[in-house]
Design a protein around this motif. Structure first.
Motif, PDB file in Angstrom:
ATOM      1  N   LEU A 153      74.199  32.354  75.394  1.00 12.18           N
ATOM      2  CA  LEU A 153      73.367  32.610  74.587  1.00 12.18           C
ATOM      3  C   LEU A 153      72.197  32.348  75.109  1.00 12.18           C
ATOM      4  O   LEU A 153      71.918  31.271  75.788  1.00 12.18           O
ATOM      5  CB  LEU A 153      73.634  31.821  73.046  1.00 12.18           C
ATOM      6  N   SER A 154      70.807  32.938  74.778  1.00 12.55           N
ATOM      7  CA  SER A 154      69.484  32.421  75.216  1.00 12.55           C
ATOM      8  C   SER A 154      68.586  32.158  73.881  1.00 12.55           C
ATOM      9  O   SER A 154      68.868  32.987  73.062  1.00 12.55           O
ATOM     10  CB  SER A 154      68.938  33.607  76.252  1.00 12.55           C
ATOM     11  N   CYS A 155      67.816  31.299  74.225  1.00 13.16           N
ATOM     12  CA  CYS A 155      66.596  31.088  73.152  1.00 13.16           C
ATOM     13  C   CYS A 155      65.424  30.980  73.942  1.00 13.16           C
ATOM     14  O   CYS A 155      64.978  29.997  74.696  1.00 13.16           O
ATOM     15  CB  CYS A 155      66.911  29.655  72.498  1.00 13.16           C
ATOM     16  N   ALA A 156      64.769  32.126  73.707  1.00 17.13           N
ATOM     17  CA  ALA A 156      63.281  32.304  74.277  1.00 17.13           C
ATOM     18  C   ALA A 156      62.209  31.714  73.313  1.00 17.13           C
ATOM     19  O   ALA A 156      62.266  32.099  72.290  1.00 17.13           O
ATOM     20  CB  ALA A 156      62.848  33.788  74.424  1.00 17.13           C
ATOM     21  N   ALA A 157      61.406  30.741  73.873  1.00 13.58           N
ATOM     22  CA  ALA A 157      60.398  30.069  73.045  1.00 13.58           C
ATOM     23  C   ALA A 157      58.976  30.343  73.401  1.00 13.58           C
ATOM     24  O   ALA A 157      58.795  30.695  74.530  1.00 13.58           O
ATOM     25  CB  ALA A 157      60.697  28.727  73.112  1.00 13.58           C
ATOM     26  N   SER A 158      58.154  30.235  72.250  1.00  7.06           N
ATOM     27  CA  SER A 158      56.730  30.274  72.660  1.00  7.06           C
ATOM     28  C   SER A 158      56.032  29.758  71.546  1.00  7.06           C
ATOM     29  O   SER A 158      56.465  29.289  70.495  1.00  7.06           O
ATOM     30  CB  SER A 158      56.303  31.977  72.533  1.00  7.06           C
ATOM     31  N   GLY A 159      54.864  29.566  71.793  1.00 10.81           N
ATOM     32  CA  GLY A 159      53.906  28.801  70.667  1.00 10.81           C
ATOM     33  C   GLY A 159      53.687  27.493  70.915  1.00 10.81           C
ATOM     34  O   GLY A 159      52.986  26.720  69.938  1.00 10.81           O
ATOM     35  N   PHE A 160      54.402  26.805  71.820  1.00 14.22           N
ATOM     36  CA  PHE A 160      54.159  25.389  71.905  1.00 14.22           C
ATOM     37  C   PHE A 160      54.639  25.014  73.508  1.00 14.22           C
ATOM     38  O   PHE A 160      54.806  25.593  74.170  1.00 14.22           O
ATOM     39  CB  PHE A 160      55.384  24.578  71.041  1.00 14.22           C
TER      40      PHE A 160
ATOM     41  N   SER B 289      71.604  24.277  78.829  1.00 16.73           N
ATOM     42  CA  SER B 289      70.567  24.111  80.044  1.00 16.73           C
ATOM     43  C   SER B 289      69.476  24.609  79.575  1.00 16.73           C
ATOM     44  O   SER B 289      69.169  25.210  78.585  1.00 16.73           O
ATOM     45  CB  SER B 289      71.329  24.784  81.191  1.00 16.73           C
ATOM     46  N   ARG B 290      68.339  24.399  80.319  1.00 17.71           N
ATOM     47  CA  ARG B 290      67.033  25.054  80.023  1.00 17.71           C
ATOM     48  C   ARG B 290      66.424  25.511  81.620  1.00 17.71           C
ATOM     49  O   ARG B 290      66.630  24.732  82.412  1.00 17.71           O
ATOM     50  CB  ARG B 290      66.368  24.099  79.250  1.00 17.71           C
ATOM     51  N   ASP B 291      65.334  26.396  81.217  1.00 16.51           N
ATOM     52  CA  ASP B 291      64.495  26.740  82.515  1.00 16.51           C
ATOM     53  C   ASP B 291      63.138  26.719  81.826  1.00 16.51           C
ATOM     54  O   ASP B 291      62.705  27.511  81.399  1.00 16.51           O
ATOM     55  CB  ASP B 291      64.893  28.007  82.911  1.00 16.51           C
ATOM     56  N   ASN B 292      62.609  25.525  82.203  1.00 20.09           N
ATOM     57  CA  ASN B 292      61.243  25.326  81.728  1.00 20.09           C
ATOM     58  C   ASN B 292      60.079  26.425  82.169  1.00 20.09           C
ATOM     59  O   ASN B 292      59.146  26.633  81.769  1.00 20.09           O
ATOM     60  CB  ASN B 292      60.588  23.746  81.965  1.00 20.09           C
ATOM     61  N   ALA B 293      60.539  26.864  83.629  1.00 21.92           N
ATOM     62  CA  ALA B 293      59.551  27.790  83.942  1.00 21.92           C
ATOM     63  C   ALA B 293      59.424  29.299  83.122  1.00 21.92           C
ATOM     64  O   ALA B 293      58.584  29.867  83.115  1.00 21.92           O
ATOM     65  CB  ALA B 293      59.786  28.232  85.479  1.00 21.92           C
ATOM     66  N   LYS B 294      60.688  29.418  82.451  1.00 22.98           N
ATOM     67  CA  LYS B 294      61.061  30.723  81.629  1.00 22.98           C
ATOM     68  C   LYS B 294      60.850  30.183  80.125  1.00 22.98           C
ATOM     69  O   LYS B 294      60.949  31.097  79.362  1.00 22.98           O
ATOM     70  CB  LYS B 294      62.416  31.191  81.851  1.00 22.98           C
ATOM     71  N   ASN B 295      60.460  29.006  79.800  1.00 18.46           N
ATOM     72  CA  ASN B 295      60.697  28.748  78.310  1.00 18.46           C
ATOM     73  C   ASN B 295      61.923  29.035  77.549  1.00 18.46           C
ATOM     74  O   ASN B 295      61.781  29.647  76.394  1.00 18.46           O
ATOM     75  CB  ASN B 295      59.299  29.223  77.595  1.00 18.46           C
ATOM     76  N   THR B 296      63.076  28.956  78.182  1.00 20.07           N
ATOM     77  CA  THR B 296      64.198  29.328  77.707  1.00 20.07           C
ATOM     78  C   THR B 296      65.422  28.321  77.614  1.00 20.07           C
ATOM     79  O   THR B 296      65.312  27.529  78.653  1.00 20.07           O
ATOM     80  CB  THR B 296      64.729  30.644  78.429  1.00 20.07           C
ATOM     81  N   VAL B 297      66.134  28.236  76.586  1.00 18.32           N
ATOM     82  CA  VAL B 297      67.169  27.468  76.672  1.00 18.32           C
ATOM     83  C   VAL B 297      68.448  28.278  76.517  1.00 18.32           C
ATOM     84  O   VAL B 297      68.357  29.354  75.862  1.00 18.32           O
ATOM     85  CB  VAL B 297      67.297  26.419  75.457  1.00 18.32           C
ATOM     86  N   TYR B 298      69.644  27.738  77.228  1.00 18.86           N
ATOM     87  CA  TYR B 298      70.898  28.729  77.178  1.00 18.86           C
ATOM     88  C   TYR B 298      71.892  27.884  76.585  1.00 18.86           C
ATOM     89  O   TYR B 298      71.889  26.353  76.789  1.00 18.86           O
ATOM     90  CB  TYR B 298      71.205  29.134  78.826  1.00 18.86           C
ATOM     91  N   LEU B 299      72.987  28.376  76.195  1.00 20.20           N
ATOM     92  CA  LEU B 299      74.068  27.776  75.879  1.00 20.20           C
ATOM     93  C   LEU B 299      75.150  28.684  76.115  1.00 20.20           C
ATOM     94  O   LEU B 299      75.648  29.710  75.759  1.00 20.20           O
ATOM     95  CB  LEU B 299      74.180  27.654  74.261  1.00 20.20           C
TER      96      LEU B 299
END
Length: 115
Positions: free
Chosen positions: A19-26, A70-80
């Motif tokens: 799973l991916s979670c793409a974040a924005s706005g913060f 895990s997370r990739d802060n350069a992509k603003n994304t968290v994975y499961l």
């Protein structure tokens, strides 16, 4: 704040999904992120947490050893990453962040484990 989950679907027992979670706005890199899930007829339960720099993670006992956050802060994304999936992992999965004392949730993504 916006959180958008993706990557769910139908998988056989013993299979894997990411799973991916793409974040924005913060300021994503400064916040811990959680995954939760809600199975039919059950309350939402916490699954995993990752701290802001990705160096610390925690898991619910029910998924420990099978799931990896895990997370990739350069992509603003968290994975499961979910391995060795079981039918009892069937649920809607949500990512979650608290920003300035306000809880924000994604729309959720369905994961179904069935043969």
């Amino acid at each position: 704040v916006q959180l958008v989950e993706s990557g769910g679907g139908l998988v056989q027992p013993g299979g894997s999904l990411r799973l991916s979670c793409a974040a924005s706005g913060f300021a994503f890199s400064g916040y811990p992120i959680n995954w939760h899930r809600q199975a039919p007829g059950k309350e939402r339960e916490w699954v995993a947490l990752i701290f802001s720099d990705g160096g610390v993670t925690h898991y619910a006992d029910s998924v420990k050893g099978r799931f990896t956050i895990s997370r990739d802060n350069a992509k603003n994304t968290v994975y499961l990453q979910m391995n060795s999936l079981k039918p009892e992992d069937t649920a809607v999965y949500y990512c979650h962040v608290v920003v300035r004392d306000i809880a924000h949730w994604g729309q959720g993504i369905q994961v179904t484990v069935s043969s």
